[in-house]
Design an enzyme around this catalytic site. Structure first.
Site, PDB file in Angstrom:
ATOM      1  N   SER A   1      15.748   1.292  -2.993  1.00 47.65           N
ATOM      2  CA  SER A   1      15.902  -0.154  -2.910  1.00 47.65           C
ATOM      3  C   SER A   1      14.712  -0.737  -2.170  1.00 47.65           C
ATOM      4  O   SER A   1      14.096  -0.064  -1.340  1.00 47.65           O
ATOM      5  CB  SER A   1      17.191  -0.520  -2.165  1.00 47.65           C
TER       6      SER A   1
ATOM      7  N   TYR B   1      22.710   0.308   5.208  1.00 43.86           N
ATOM      8  CA  TYR B   1      22.193   0.401   3.833  1.00 43.86           C
ATOM      9  C   TYR B   1      20.674   0.505   3.848  1.00 43.86           C
ATOM     10  O   TYR B   1      20.094   1.349   3.149  1.00 43.86           O
ATOM     11  CB  TYR B   1      22.639  -0.819   3.034  1.00 43.86           C
TER      12      TYR B   1
ATOM     13  N   LYS C   1      18.421   3.756   2.382  1.00 44.89           N
ATOM     14  CA  LYS C   1      17.436   3.668   1.308  1.00 44.89           C
ATOM     15  C   LYS C   1      16.034   4.021   1.796  1.00 44.89           C
ATOM     16  O   LYS C   1      15.220   4.566   1.024  1.00 44.89           O
ATOM     17  CB  LYS C   1      17.457   2.265   0.691  1.00 44.89           C
TER      18      LYS C   1
END
Length: 364
Positions: free
Chosen positions: A255, A270, A274
């Site tokens: 991401s 998150y 990533k």
């Protein structure tokens, strides 16, 4: 005492000397800002917005000599810039046939995945499912979908098979379960031969949770799925490629959040997961180059997936679009071309790369 007095006098002189300099600099700064402001106003007044463009065309005569006529004169209309409309992805899937492949130029042949066995995690829906369709259209020999959702996985595999006629299988696999992954990968080898490509799209996202309030168990779960799952899948597929002595391509879906901090939502876990996926990809690429196994990452920006199509995110989506130069979210099929390219032999000299595909979000 005399030395101290001299020091005080010297300091006083230096202070009095510096004040005019500072005042002069301040005045100069104000003058420069005023001049800049005037310049901006002038530029704004010089903006030209024509409604048509006059055109004059002078062409040679039938003998190739300069023509004596006065030329052709006309005007072409100027259309105002229009907002790019977000279109729905095409649900039709047309697999690449062998006879068509043989007629393609060599460059286009290299950009296909003709005859390749492809494993796609998170392929039951969303980005993973559309990348599975793209691989089918690009000539895949067989596709294996790994997903934790039994119902959606079965439906997606059956639908892709019915639309393409290709061999498609579904394995209910949680990417946190190393033993289940190993068993499923071995079954793929038994069914179709060693995999040529892994597209690891499985992952979850927790958002709008301040770090000071983040539950430790939730943090571990997200890291376990996004990062540990990427490693376990890569390890199992990498071993199968090595055992078969064949080259391969591993594509990890990371991401843009692995390289920037998103706004306005808080999502430290998150982002960290990533960032770990991106560094994992680089590390595996370095280690496995000797086996001719390439590892690259795709880092999407904000994508218009089903998970983002909820009323609670409408306000944030407006902010996301405003911070994206293309002023839109990515469509669910916007990763397809890049996925096929990284899976294909056209990217054979590309490994360890992290390709950001975000509509320009990270330019700011």
């Amino acid at each position: 005492m005399a030395a101290a007095t001299r020091s005080v006098r010297m300091a006083s002189r230096l202070t009095s000397f510096s004040r005019p300099s500072a005042l002069f600099a301040q005045k100069a700064s104000v003058t420069q800002r005023a001049a800049f402001s005037v310049s901006i106003r002038n530029l704004k007044s010089e903006v030209v917005k024509e409604t048509e463009v006059p055109v004059s065309i002078y062409s040679p005569d039938s003998k190739g000599a300069a023509s004596a006529n006065t030329g052709d004169h006309f005007s072409i209309p100027v259309k105002p810039r229009q907002q790019v409309e977000e279109s729905e992805p095409d649900e039709h899937v047309q697999p690449l046939e062998d006879k068509v492949y043989r007629q393609m130029p060599r460059t286009l042949q290299k950009m296909s995945v003709m005859g390749k066995v492809i494993i796609i995690t998170g392929g039951a829906r969303g980005l993973g499912n559309y990348m599975a369709r793209a691989c089918a259209e690009a000539g895949a020999k067989a596709i294996a979908i790994f997903d934790a959702n039994q119902e959606l996985g079965d439906e997606s595999a059956a639908e892709l098979h019915q639309k393409t006629g290709l061999p498609v299988s579904f394995f209910k696999v949680d990417v946190r379960d190393g033993n289940a992954i190993n068993a499923a990968v071995q079954n793929v080898v038994d069914l179709y031969g060693a995999p040529d490509v892994l597209v690891n799209s499985a992952g979850i996202a927790d958002s709008n949770i301040p770090a000071e309030k983040y539950d430790a168990a939730m943090f571990r779960r997200l890291i376990d799925i996004n990062l540990n799952g990427s490693f376990l899948m890569s390890q199992a597929v990498g071993r199968a490629m090595m055992a078969a002595g064949k080259p391969g391509s591993i594509i990890l879906v990371a991401s843009m959040s692995g390289t920037i901090v998103n706004y306005p939502q808080e999502q430290s876990c998150y982002n960290a997961s990533k960032a770990g996926v991106i560094q994992l990809g680089k590390s595996l690429a370095a280690e496995w180059a000797k086996y001719n196994i390439r590892v690259n990452c795709i880092s999407p920006g904000y994508m218009d997936t089903a998970l983002n199509k909820v009323p609670a995110l409408d306000a944030q989506k407006k902010i996301w679009k405003s911070l994206t130069p293309q002023e839109r979210l990515g469509a669910v099929d916007d990763l397809n071309g890049l996925c096929v390219f990284l899976a294909s032999d056209a990217s054979s000299f590309m490994t360890g790369s992290n390709v950001i595909i975000d509509g320009g979000y990270t330019l700011y």
